[in-house]
Design an enzyme around this catalytic site. Sequence first.
Site, mmCIF file in Angstrom:
data_model
loop_
_atom_site.group_PDB
_atom_site.id
_atom_site.type_symbol
_atom_site.label_atom_id
_atom_site.label_comp_id
_atom_site.label_asym_id
_atom_site.label_seq_id
_atom_site.Cartn_x
_atom_site.Cartn_y
_atom_site.Cartn_z
ATOM 1 N N GLU A 184 3.067 -6.328 6.942
ATOM 2 C CA GLU A 184 2.308 -5.320 7.705
ATOM 3 C C GLU A 184 2.655 -5.309 9.188
ATOM 4 O OE1 GLU A 184 1.080 -7.361 5.460
ATOM 5 O OE2 GLU A 184 -0.229 -6.276 4.086
ATOM 6 N N GLU A 222 -1.670 -9.241 -1.680
ATOM 7 C CA GLU A 222 -3.116 -9.449 -1.565
ATOM 8 C C GLU A 222 -3.801 -9.278 -2.920
ATOM 9 O OE1 GLU A 222 -3.163 -6.600 1.689
ATOM 10 O OE2 GLU A 222 -4.198 -8.075 2.928
ATOM 11 N N ALA A 260 0.854 -1.183 0.000
ATOM 12 C CA ALA A 260 0.000 0.000 0.000
ATOM 13 C C ALA A 260 0.895 1.239 0.000
ATOM 14 C CB ALA A 260 -0.889 0.002 1.241
ATOM 15 N N GLY A 294 -0.196 -5.203 0.286
ATOM 16 C CA GLY A 294 -1.338 -5.062 -0.610
ATOM 17 C C GLY A 294 -1.060 -5.635 -1.994
#
Lengths: 259, 257
Positions: B131, B111, B65, B108
């Site tokens: 994370e 993911e 992210a 992310g």
Amino acid sequence: MEFQTLRWELADGVLTLTLNRPEVLNAVNDRMAEELLDALRRAARDPEVRSVILTGAGRAFCSGQDLRERAAGEVSYAQHIRTRYAPVILQLQGLEKPVVAAVNGVAAGAGASLALACDLRVASEEASFLQAFTRIGLVPDSGATFFLPRLVGLGKAFEMCYLAEAVPAEEALRLGLVNWVVPGPELMAKAREVAGRLATGPTRAYGLTKRALLRNLRADLATALDYEAMLQDAAGRTEDHREGVQAFLEKRPPRYTGR
Amino acid sequence: MEFQNILIQVDGQVATIRLNRPKVLNALNGQTMDELCQALDGFEVDPEVRVVVLTGDERAFAAGADIGEFAGVTPVGMLEGPRGKRWERIRAFPKPLIAAVSGYCLGGGCELAMACDIIVASETARFGQPEINLGILPGAGGTQRLPRAVGKHRAMEMILTGRHISAQQAYEWGLVNRVVPPEALLDEAYALAREIASKAPVAVRLAKAAVLKSLDTPLEVGLDYERRLFALAFGTEDKEEGVRAFLEKRKPVFQGR
């Protein structure tokens, strides 16, 4: 280049990296391991570098770990190998350009592993290879147990590791541990001849060949065939491939650029 | 459509979305995710597009992210923001999505790859959910999809330590379909995409829905769902063509009807 423990000399596409701590037979300290890793990374990125020679200053190629430095309050051996040696060995093998070791003298312990991790080895008549580890109650590291059986067979690898006796250049040649043996004064000329020839070749094709040979050491036939097929598509898209075919058709020597 | 953070290309029946913020290793900021969703909106209703390949560049598929956007965000801001809707858009995309992953595929990015149906990895790919190192946890499906892909214990190790794994490890753990040399990544992804694009599109869509259902429903319900979709496929012209071509020993020509 601002190295303290290495010399970096680039001429005609050939990068000569010289381990440069002759006063301690080029023993590897932390600084040298770091600089060697840095130099190999730069060599990988630098399009001017099309082949590499790794050699030692003075009378030794490399005597292995600097034991004096090791003695001072130390992290674990495993940690040291993982952070200092493994990255250098992996970088040597991952460098997609031909790497020639010019073994000018003794290559002991991790120093032998450095030579073994190169693609080709030229040795002077004074050179020798020594798996010194068991002499001080340690196991061969830095890839020695990986490279040796593959180069000389399991039986000889056991002999070298257990008995820890120096293997002189002539015997190393007979075993397939080195590719050429020449008199000491001619060593660098021979290394430059080989590396120089490779520096004018199709660099990408050499790099992909290196990757295929190393990877397929550990593959089954079907996987190896598939891997070669994929790399061939990549090689087929290079300028050097087009030049090679063109030169063949025009019956002239190819002029490869490494692209 | 004018996109700034992604590049779109359609070649025959295969569309490509390329994440294109190389300077930040394709970090997935809000705008990039919005553009990605808009592109998917377009491809969903475009009958010419049968398969979508999602990729980044050589250095990164997506490194995670855009952490800068996390600073100062409150729980309520996170809950009410557009994040959930965007990820739901990707999950609900009905056509096959193939991730072609090179370099960093983290947080992310990982993911996003796991939200795709097939993952082709370059030897240079690195997967991870780091994370935990930021004092948070995966928030876009990582804790749910990773264990489904690699099993509970491996997923725990990755998520609790934040460590990366190599492409080869990801292959051995079943996270990716295959590992290929970096130069062959797109060739391989497109070969798969074209092969799937040559199948009956309605059946492909139904099959994707059925497989996804298997991951979050009891067997009995899933089998019932499958039977209904199976019956539904019998209402297509492509089913008639497929069966006829098989009996006539020729290649079928599917129309997507």
